[in-house]
Enzyme design. Structure first.
Site, PDB file in Angstrom:
ATOM      1  N   GLU A  39       0.846  -1.202   0.000  1.00  0.00           N
ATOM      2  CA  GLU A  39       0.000   0.000   0.000  1.00  0.00           C
ATOM      3  C   GLU A  39       0.881   1.251   0.000  1.00  0.00           C
ATOM      4  OE1 GLU A  39      -3.249   1.128  -0.224  1.00  0.00           O
ATOM      5  OE2 GLU A  39      -2.370   3.105   0.171  1.00  0.00           O
ATOM      6  N   ARG A 113     -17.479   3.718   5.210  1.00  0.00           N
ATOM      7  CA  ARG A 113     -16.350   3.113   4.509  1.00  0.00           C
ATOM      8  C   ARG A 113     -15.247   2.664   5.470  1.00  0.00           C
ATOM      9  NH1 ARG A 113     -15.163   4.548  -0.917  1.00  0.00           N
ATOM     10  NH2 ARG A 113     -17.048   5.444  -1.763  1.00  0.00           N
ATOM     11  N   TYR A 222     -28.384   9.360   3.387  1.00  0.00           N
ATOM     12  CA  TYR A 222     -28.803   8.170   4.136  1.00  0.00           C
ATOM     13  C   TYR A 222     -28.138   8.160   5.511  1.00  0.00           C
ATOM     14  CZ  TYR A 222     -24.610   6.369   1.649  1.00  0.00           C
ATOM     15  OH  TYR A 222     -23.368   6.202   1.090  1.00  0.00           O
ATOM     16  N   ASP A 299     -11.255  -0.828  -9.148  1.00  0.00           N
ATOM     17  CA  ASP A 299     -11.209   0.401  -9.948  1.00  0.00           C
ATOM     18  C   ASP A 299     -10.038   0.411 -10.929  1.00  0.00           C
ATOM     19  OD1 ASP A 299     -13.458   1.398  -8.758  1.00  0.00           O
ATOM     20  OD2 ASP A 299     -12.494   3.159  -7.860  1.00  0.00           O
TER      21      ASP A 299
HETATM   22  C1  LIG Z   1     -18.763   9.641  -4.525  1.00  0.00           C
HETATM   23  C2  LIG Z   1     -18.600   8.137  -4.604  1.00  0.00           C
HETATM   24  C3  LIG Z   1     -19.563   7.314  -4.062  1.00  0.00           C
HETATM   25  C4  LIG Z   1     -19.446   5.924  -4.163  1.00  0.00           C
HETATM   26  N1  LIG Z   1     -20.422   5.138  -3.638  1.00  0.00           N
HETATM   27  C5  LIG Z   1     -20.323   3.801  -3.745  1.00  0.00           C
HETATM   28  C6  LIG Z   1     -21.340   2.964  -3.207  1.00  0.00           C
HETATM   29  O1  LIG Z   1     -22.329   3.452  -2.642  1.00  0.00           O
HETATM   30  N2  LIG Z   1     -21.202   1.604  -3.324  1.00  0.00           N
HETATM   31  C7  LIG Z   1     -20.112   1.040  -3.936  1.00  0.00           C
HETATM   32  O2  LIG Z   1     -20.030  -0.196  -4.016  1.00  0.00           O
HETATM   33  N3  LIG Z   1     -19.122   1.812  -4.456  1.00  0.00           N
HETATM   34  C8  LIG Z   1     -19.198   3.169  -4.377  1.00  0.00           C
HETATM   35  N4  LIG Z   1     -18.197   3.947  -4.883  1.00  0.00           N
HETATM   36  C9  LIG Z   1     -17.060   3.320  -5.568  1.00  0.00           C
HETATM   37  C10 LIG Z   1     -16.002   2.778  -4.612  1.00  0.00           C
HETATM   38  O3  LIG Z   1     -15.603   3.779  -3.707  1.00  0.00           O
HETATM   39  C11 LIG Z   1     -14.789   2.295  -5.399  1.00  0.00           C
HETATM   40  O4  LIG Z   1     -15.184   1.615  -6.556  1.00  0.00           O
HETATM   41  C12 LIG Z   1     -13.957   1.351  -4.538  1.00  0.00           C
HETATM   42  O5  LIG Z   1     -13.488   2.018  -3.394  1.00  0.00           O
HETATM   43  C13 LIG Z   1     -12.779   0.806  -5.355  1.00  0.00           C
HETATM   44  O6  LIG Z   1     -11.931   0.068  -4.514  1.00  0.00           O
HETATM   45  P1  LIG Z   1     -10.464  -0.290  -4.998  1.00  0.00           P
HETATM   46  O7  LIG Z   1      -9.836  -1.021  -3.866  1.00  0.00           O
HETATM   47  O8  LIG Z   1     -10.506  -0.925  -6.339  1.00  0.00           O
HETATM   48  O9  LIG Z   1      -9.747   1.124  -5.219  1.00  0.00           O
HETATM   49  P2  LIG Z   1      -9.386   2.235  -4.132  1.00  0.00           P
HETATM   50  O10 LIG Z   1     -10.399   2.325  -3.080  1.00  0.00           O
HETATM   51  O11 LIG Z   1      -9.054   3.464  -4.901  1.00  0.00           O
HETATM   52  O12 LIG Z   1      -8.061   1.677  -3.455  1.00  0.00           O
HETATM   53  C14 LIG Z   1      -6.825   1.710  -4.114  1.00  0.00           C
HETATM   54  C15 LIG Z   1      -5.720   1.604  -3.080  1.00  0.00           C
HETATM   55  O13 LIG Z   1      -4.466   1.543  -3.758  1.00  0.00           O
HETATM   56  C16 LIG Z   1      -3.574   2.455  -3.166  1.00  0.00           C
HETATM   57  N5  LIG Z   1      -2.619   2.861  -4.204  1.00  0.00           N
HETATM   58  C17 LIG Z   1      -2.787   3.765  -5.194  1.00  0.00           C
HETATM   59  N6  LIG Z   1      -1.679   3.854  -5.936  1.00  0.00           N
HETATM   60  C18 LIG Z   1      -0.794   2.967  -5.416  1.00  0.00           C
HETATM   61  C19 LIG Z   1       0.532   2.615  -5.737  1.00  0.00           C
HETATM   62  N7  LIG Z   1       1.189   3.213  -6.727  1.00  0.00           N
HETATM   63  N8  LIG Z   1       1.153   1.661  -4.995  1.00  0.00           N
HETATM   64  C20 LIG Z   1       0.504   1.052  -3.952  1.00  0.00           C
HETATM   65  N9  LIG Z   1      -0.759   1.378  -3.592  1.00  0.00           N
HETATM   66  C21 LIG Z   1      -1.397   2.314  -4.314  1.00  0.00           C
HETATM   67  C22 LIG Z   1      -4.442   3.587  -2.672  1.00  0.00           C
HETATM   68  O14 LIG Z   1      -3.792   4.329  -1.663  1.00  0.00           O
HETATM   69  C23 LIG Z   1      -5.648   2.822  -2.162  1.00  0.00           C
HETATM   70  O15 LIG Z   1      -5.471   2.390  -0.846  1.00  0.00           O
HETATM   71  C24 LIG Z   1     -18.305   5.344  -4.809  1.00  0.00           C
HETATM   72  C25 LIG Z   1     -17.315   6.180  -5.340  1.00  0.00           C
HETATM   73  C26 LIG Z   1     -17.451   7.554  -5.237  1.00  0.00           C
HETATM   74  C27 LIG Z   1     -16.374   8.429  -5.837  1.00  0.00           C
END
Ligand SMILES: Cc1cc2nc3c(=O)[nH]c(=O)nc-3n(C[C@H](O)[C@H](O)[C@H](O)COP(=O)(O)OP(=O)(O)OC[C@H]3O[C@@H](n4cnc5c(N)ncnc54)[C@H](O)[C@@H]3O)c2cc1C
Length: 398
Positions: A39, A113, A222, A299
């Protein structure tokens, strides 16, 4: 290479300790596959406040071994309610009671979250086969037939048997796997605030995820954290040109995009405090999620707008499917290919539908809005459940 040889040689490296990365570590651990999460941040955590979880998220929690802990911190809302932000009236709602739960085998809930991330993090820390490392900024990777070498920003290298890029919207791993440039800036600006329940207008303290839809703008609210607070998320389609993440803004800026909506909707914004702003991005679906021993997840693979509230749910489904696919096939390469094939169409559907929902449900004006109202008011509760079957009836493995 047989499964045994690739599993036994080294750990799987996971770039990113967000919801997707931690879920991947847990899912792999459930199948006897060890991992090291790298991370970038100095500590593991989540910014932002609430998140909605469809029944498909609860299927995942059970498969990740955290079902009970995840259920204990959720607020179980009664309805998804769609309000007309111009006319100040309900357009439609979806009942989330017994019939909904029986149909999809799980509830719909909202959680903080930080609480959700905390449940996943505790489970990772408790698992002997998962290692977690912070301040590890993954910049890229090299690979050969025996493994992957990840490069960190401080010049260090880390060796693993495979690499999962769960490093989010701006993924460095994706840059190398897919090479499709920066994400698409949607032009939609989202502002978030959390307020004590006592400060929410009394007549709006509903046990619902409520969406007020208006021309080029909407408001979502909510209750969260055992009803101690209300989560406010308001979005304005102002054609913002640059991506922004988490910038503090004054309430006057937030109100600027909502002067045309009804007084009750405006009053919600007046109560918000400590607003922070994001300019939202997504991408078109792609099928290049894999490069040899490297795969994308969450993502990093399929960033989407939040209009189906599914980004985190899809990341957890990816995790469950990744581990299942790897446990069913003999070689790492065939396991990763199977994972991509099983996930691609479902996530592409959510990505594209999220955009369409923004245009046609959240933000339409004039005749488009009237059409939305006509279509949505005509649906019975049974028809809503049929409409949602493909999404909430799934478990990430189909
Ligand atoms: C306004 C908003 C509302 C949302 N509401 C919902 C909802 O109601 N329900 C739902 O299911 N989803 C929702 N989402 C979507 C959800 O937040 C994301 O899709 C989800 O958090 C993606 O998780 P992830 O682990 O793929 O990415 P992230 O949460 O972005 O995690 C990525 C991680 O990688 C780390 N990282 C980044 N670059 C590097 C690197 N170079 N080296 C090592 N680590 C790195 C970051 O620090 C982070 O910890 C919402 C999004 C937004 C913007």
């Amino acid at each position: 290479m047989t499964r045994r040889s690739w599993v036994d040689r080294d750990k799987v490296l996971i770039a990113g300790g967000g919801i997707g990365g931690l879920a991947a570590a847990l899912a792999l651990a459930q199948k006897g596959i060890g991992s090291l999460v790298l991370e970038k941040a100095g500590q593991l955590g989540e910014i932002g406040a609430g998140i909605q979880l469809g029944p498909n998220a609860f299927h995942c929690f059970d498969r990740l071994g955290v079902g009970e802990a995840a259920r204990s911190m959720a607020v179980y809302i009664d309805t998804l309610r769609l309000m007309d932000a111009m006319a100040d009236g309900e357009i439609t709602h979806i009942d989330l009671g017994e019939t909904f739960r029986a149909r999809f085998g799980n509830p719909y809930a909202v959680v903080h979250r930080g609480d959700l991330h905390g449940v996943l993090l505790k489970a990772c820390r408790d698992h002997a086969s998962i290692d977690l490392r912070t301040s590890a900024d993954v910049t890229g990777y090299d690979q050969d037939e025996t493994g992957v070498v990840v490069k960190l920003a401080n010049g260090e290298t880390v060796r693993g048997t495979a690499l999962i890029g769960a490093d989010g919207l701006w993924s460095n791993v994706r840059r190398q796997v897919t090479g499709d440039g920066n994400p698409r800036v949607s032009g939609h600006t989202t502002y978030r605030s959390v307020i004590p329940t006592g400060q929410m207008p009394e007549d709006l303290r509903w046990n619902a995820a409520t969406l007020w839809a208006g021309p080029k703008c909407h408001i979502v609210h909510y209750p969260l954290s055992g009803w101690k607070v209300f989560n406010l998320v308001v979005t304005y389609h102002n054609d913002a040109p640059e991506p922004v993440a988490g910038k503090p803004v004054p309430v006057e800026e937030v109100r600027r995009g909502f002067t045309h909506v009804c007084q009750r909707a405006q009053s919600i914004i007046r109560h918000g405090k400590d607003w922070h702003m994001w300019v939202l991005c997504d991408r078109d679906p792609v099928d290049r999620w894999i490069d040899g021993r490297v795969a994308l997840l969450g993502d990093a693979a399929h960033p989407m707008l939040q209009y189906m509230a599914q980004g985190a749910c899809m990341a957890m489904e990816d995790a469950v499917c990744l581990a299942d696919s790897l446990s069913r096939t003999d070689t790492l390469e065939s396991g990763l290919a199977s994972y991509r094939d099983r996930r691609m169409l479902r996530t592409a559907r959510v990505q594209l539908m999220s955009r369409a929902m923004g245009d046609h449900v959240y933000h339409p004006a004039g005749p488009d809005a009237a059409l939305r109202n006509a279509i949505m008011t005509a649906k019975s509760q049974a028809e809503w459940l049929d409409t949602l079957e493909w999404l909430y009836g799934g478990n990430g493995l189909d």
